[in-house]
Design an enzyme around this catalytic site. Structure first.
Site, PDB file in Angstrom:
ATOM      1  N   LYS A 170       0.824  -1.205   0.000  1.00 34.47           N
ATOM      2  CA  LYS A 170       0.000   0.000   0.000  1.00 34.47           C
ATOM      3  C   LYS A 170       0.858   1.256   0.000  1.00 34.47           C
ATOM      4  CE  LYS A 170      -4.008  -2.157   0.670  1.00 34.47           C
ATOM      5  NZ  LYS A 170      -5.138  -2.123  -0.247  1.00 34.47           N
ATOM      6  N   HIS A 185      -9.956 -12.676   5.715  1.00 32.05           N
ATOM      7  CA  HIS A 185      -8.839 -12.627   4.769  1.00 32.05           C
ATOM      8  C   HIS A 185      -8.257 -11.225   4.741  1.00 32.05           C
ATOM      9  CE1 HIS A 185      -6.315 -13.114   1.308  1.00 32.05           C
ATOM     10  NE2 HIS A 185      -6.917 -12.126   0.701  1.00 32.05           N
ATOM     11  N   HIS A 192      -1.439 -12.010  -8.322  1.00 36.61           N
ATOM     12  CA  HIS A 192      -1.308 -10.786  -9.110  1.00 36.61           C
ATOM     13  C   HIS A 192      -0.376 -10.969 -10.302  1.00 36.61           C
ATOM     14  CE1 HIS A 192      -2.400  -9.569  -4.963  1.00 36.61           C
ATOM     15  NE2 HIS A 192      -3.280  -8.857  -5.627  1.00 36.61           N
TER      16      HIS A 192
END
EC number: 2.1.1.14
Length: 767
Positions: free
Chosen positions: A121, A650, A703
């Site tokens: 992030k 999660h 990803h």
């Protein structure tokens, strides 16, 4: 005269042109020239959109990530890509995605090739950056080609541009030393490259450079403070003007340091640090610019312009031409243009401002300050009416919801029994093997799914036809999972467009845009719902779909919900009440859904809190207050069920070593986490903390398109078993599989299930 500028503009395009262009290029359907031409066209349009500014940003555009761009500008490429042939764009995408475009034969490091860079992030936002990698012997070398190309384009367009670069100390702070060396030891090698970059820009006639050091709003120890002073004393001798930009919070104990740094201007986030503006205005040297971020760059509500002018006018009289106006931060975090939203409720629309509207607000403020309020009286009156409409609207305020929140007490967040008793009851009911396998929730959103959703929304497909299409996709997901021999199944979320928007669409107090897209990472865009009022759940949101999926199999089917903290953190949230209050409202709504799922016979319910960590304040001193209400909200949502109903949660991209005690307080029966990109590094938290419940460390990076091998997964799980008893370990991917293709998912899950079987055999045989 007060000047206006912008710290950064959304790069994806009003219609997500960059997303689609990238995906065409990665899939081999577009050439490199077509991709670079698209980038140039977007930059031209965005500079045109910012033509009324005195200074427009340059270098804020990136094909994937601006931090990754800075790594390439500084010549800091991971060692694993340095030996690849091809140009910078190939290596750029290798670092970002694990492979270059058109190179399906390249695989992740677990399979003999290159691993994608770690992603995390960007401060406390929902944007993700590629983490710079360092070693003790890392060297830097300047590659200014990206900035020079964009500068040439801006000059051709006669844009008065201000290059934007990430500051050297924040760059080191954001990175990770792969050999545990001291990142700050690299500063002496890094600063000459920054100096050369500034000299290069000076030679091109650039007057101002914006250099971002957002770490100034965080808690810094003496070494990092000293590094900031060292860096800017070293760069002071350059013949170019530096605007030091801070954002995402208050300077607090770094205010004196920020004022003392030898730069030509300082930008402050006046939305979050309004009470520091006057002190800065008094403390800055008399030749230094103060850039005030008076427009919220992270949220979509209109600015109360009259209220802003009340405190800006005295400041303008005090500073004169030394006062600059800007958004609080880059507009990367908001959608492009509200004018596209023709289907949004007119009243709610009148309360909003996207990037272009925020720039118009900026211009209006500057005009009022430079020429007087009378010159923009009509616009100010219209703004005041919209602000008052929102403040008084009964659509915003629901007395019944406020009353329900007022009645919350501690008992609402407690399970009937402690975890050991629950675990025994769940084991008897679920009868799962050791190392149980599951996925995180979503399966590929195929072209057929997207087409059915599009036709349903367009009225081309009736509700019965849409349900039939979704049931078919759910059945496919169930059959594929049974064939794979997964232990706990999911329904695949075919009916969901987004894990937050799907729920917001069914909750009172939410509104939705058509084109309110913002970038999450690379080509991944999200469209946050708009939390404008008090939240309630009129009816069940997921029960029908989950019950149908459970009817197709005898295996446990997970109910899939997004948790209250994540819904909050991934929404554009009302700013007229504390975020904690909105979160408690969401928790009560999710609790009702959890209980409805349990009544429908669902034995396992997952409540995703992917964004729990990103809500943490940037300053640790403020963490306890946030964690208290965030954990309480999760417990309220989750803990009304029976002992034999298993609650999962999660978290993705979540480095939570420093909040592991709070994670344990959530008291979820099973937690699944993202760990593969960090090579199980997240499990370091369990070296000094005995996590009491079950855990599923993600074993492959969803990803990246790369397929993990069975051996790689076994190796990761062996690492996990060194910290967590094998009897409490689950085997699962890092995240949901929505963005992947079935051709990637099936072999990856096949290897994952095979790895679990190997692990069970090893455990039985005492290996």
């Amino acid at each position: 005269m007060v000047k206006t500028h912008n710290l950064g503009f959304p790069r994806i395009g009003a219609q997500r042109e960059l997303k689609f262009g990238l995906e065409r290029y990665w899939n081999g359907d577009a050439t490199r020239d077509e991709l670079t031409a698209l980038g140039a066209a977007l930059r031209r349009r965005h500079w045109s959109d910012q033509r009324d500014l005195d200074l427009a940003p340059l270098g804020d555009f990136a094909f994937y990530d601006h931090v990754l761009d800075m790594s390439f500008t500084l010549g800091n490429l991971p060692k694993r890509v340095q030996d690849f042939h091809g140009d910078a764009l190939d290596n750029y995408f290798r670092v970002a995605r694990g492979r270059s475009a058109h190179s399906a034969h390249e695989h992740a490091s677990c399979c003999g090739g290159v691993a994608a860079g770690e992603m995390t992030k960007w401060f406390d936002t929902n944007y993700h950056y590629i983490v710079p990698e360092f070693h003790a012997d890392t060297n830097f070398s300047l590659d200014p080609s990206r900035l020079l190309q964009q500068l040439a384009e801006a000059n051709a367009q006669r844009v008065n541009a201000k290059p934007v670069i990430l500051g050297p100390v924040t760059y080191l702070w954001l990175g990770k030393a792969k050999d545990d060396s001291d990142r700050l030891a690299l500063l002496p090698k890094l600063l000459p490259v920054y100096g050369a970059l500034l000299d290069t820009l000076t030679a091109q006639g650039v007057e101002w450079v914006q250099i971002d050091e957002p770490i100034l709003v965080t808690e810094l120890d003496a070494d990092w403070r000293r590094a900031l002073r060292t860096a800017y004393e070293a760069l002071e001798t350059r013949r170019i003007k530096l605007l030091l930009a801070t954002y995402f919070g208050q300077l607090q104990d770094n205010l004196e340091l920020a004022v003392s740094l030898p730069v030509d201007g300082l930008h402050i986030d006046a939305v979050n640090a309004r009470d520091e503006v006057d002190a800065l205005a008094r403390a800055l040297p008399p030749t230094r610019v103060l850039s005030v971020g008076a427009i919220d760059g992270r949220n979509i509500w209109r600015t109360d312009l009259n209220a802003a002018l009340d405190w800006l006018e005295p400041l303008a009289r005090q500073l004169g031409e030394r006062l600059w106006l800007a958004p609080s931060c880059s507009l990367l975090h908001v959608p492009v243009d509200l004018a596209s939203e023709q289907k949004l409720d007119a009243e709610i629309r009148s309360w909003l401002a996207f990037a272009l509207q925020k720039l118009a607000e900026l211009k209006l403020l500057a005009t009022a300050l430079n020429q007087g309020r009378d010159t923009v009286a009509d616009a100010l009156a219209e703004n005041a009416a919209a602000i008052e409409s929102r403040r008084r609207s009964p659509r915003v305020h629901n007395p019944a919801v406020k009353s329900a929140v007022a009645r919350i007490d501690a008992r609402l967040g407690n399970r009937a029994s402690a975890y050991p008793q629950r675990a025994a009851a769940q084991s008897a009911r679920l009868k799962l093997p050791l190392f149980p396998t599951t996925t995180i929730g979503s399966f590929p959103q195929t072209a057929e799914i997207r087409d059915a959703r599009r036709r349903f929304k367009a009225g081309e497909l009736d509700e019965a036809g849409y349900r039939h299409a979704m049931h078919a996709e759910i059945e496919r997901s169930v059959r594929e999972q049974e064939s794979l021999q997964l232990d706990v199944l999911v329904h695949g979320e075919a009916e969901r467009n987004d894990m937050v928007e799907y729920f917001g669409e069914q909750l009172d107090g939410y509104a939705f845009s058509q084109f309110g897209w913002v970038q999450s990472y690379g080509s991944r865009c999200v469209k946050p719902p708009i939390l404008f009022g008090d939240i309630s759940r009129p009816s069940a949101m997921t029960v029908e779909w989950i019950a149908y999926a459970q009817s197709l199999t005898s295996k446990p089917m997970k109910g899939m919900l997004t948790g209250p903290v994540t819904i909050l953190n991934w929404s554009f949230v009302r700013d007229d009440q504390p975020r904690s209050v909105s979160c408690y409202q969401l928790a009560l709504a999710i609790r009702d859904e959890v209980l409805d799922l349990e009544r429908a016979g669902v034995r396992v319910i997952q409540i995703d809190e992917a964004a729990l960590r990103e809500g943490l304040p940037l300053r640790r001193a403020q963490w306890p207050a946030y964690l208290k209400w965030a954990i309480d909200a999760f417990r309220i949502a989750a803990n009304g069920v029976r002992d034999d109903t298993q609650i999962h949660t999660h978290m993705c991209y979540s480095e939570f070593n420093d909040i592991i005690a709070s994670i344990a307080e959530m008291d979820a029966d099973v937690i699944t986490i993202e760990t593969s990109r960090s090579d199980m590094e997240l499990l370091d938290a369990f070296d000094g903390f005995r996590y009491p419940n079950e855990i599923g460390p993600g074993v492959y990076d969803i990803h990246s398109p790369n397929i993990p091998t069975q051996e790689h997964i076994v190796g990761l799980m062996r690492k996990a078993a060194e910290r967590i008893p094998a009897q409490r370990l689950w085997v699962n991917p890092d995240c949901g599989l929505k963005t992947r293709r079935w051709a990637e998912v099936l072999p990856a899950l096949t290897n994952m299930v095979a790895a679990a079987k190997t692990l069970r055999s090893e455990l039985r045989n005492g290996l």
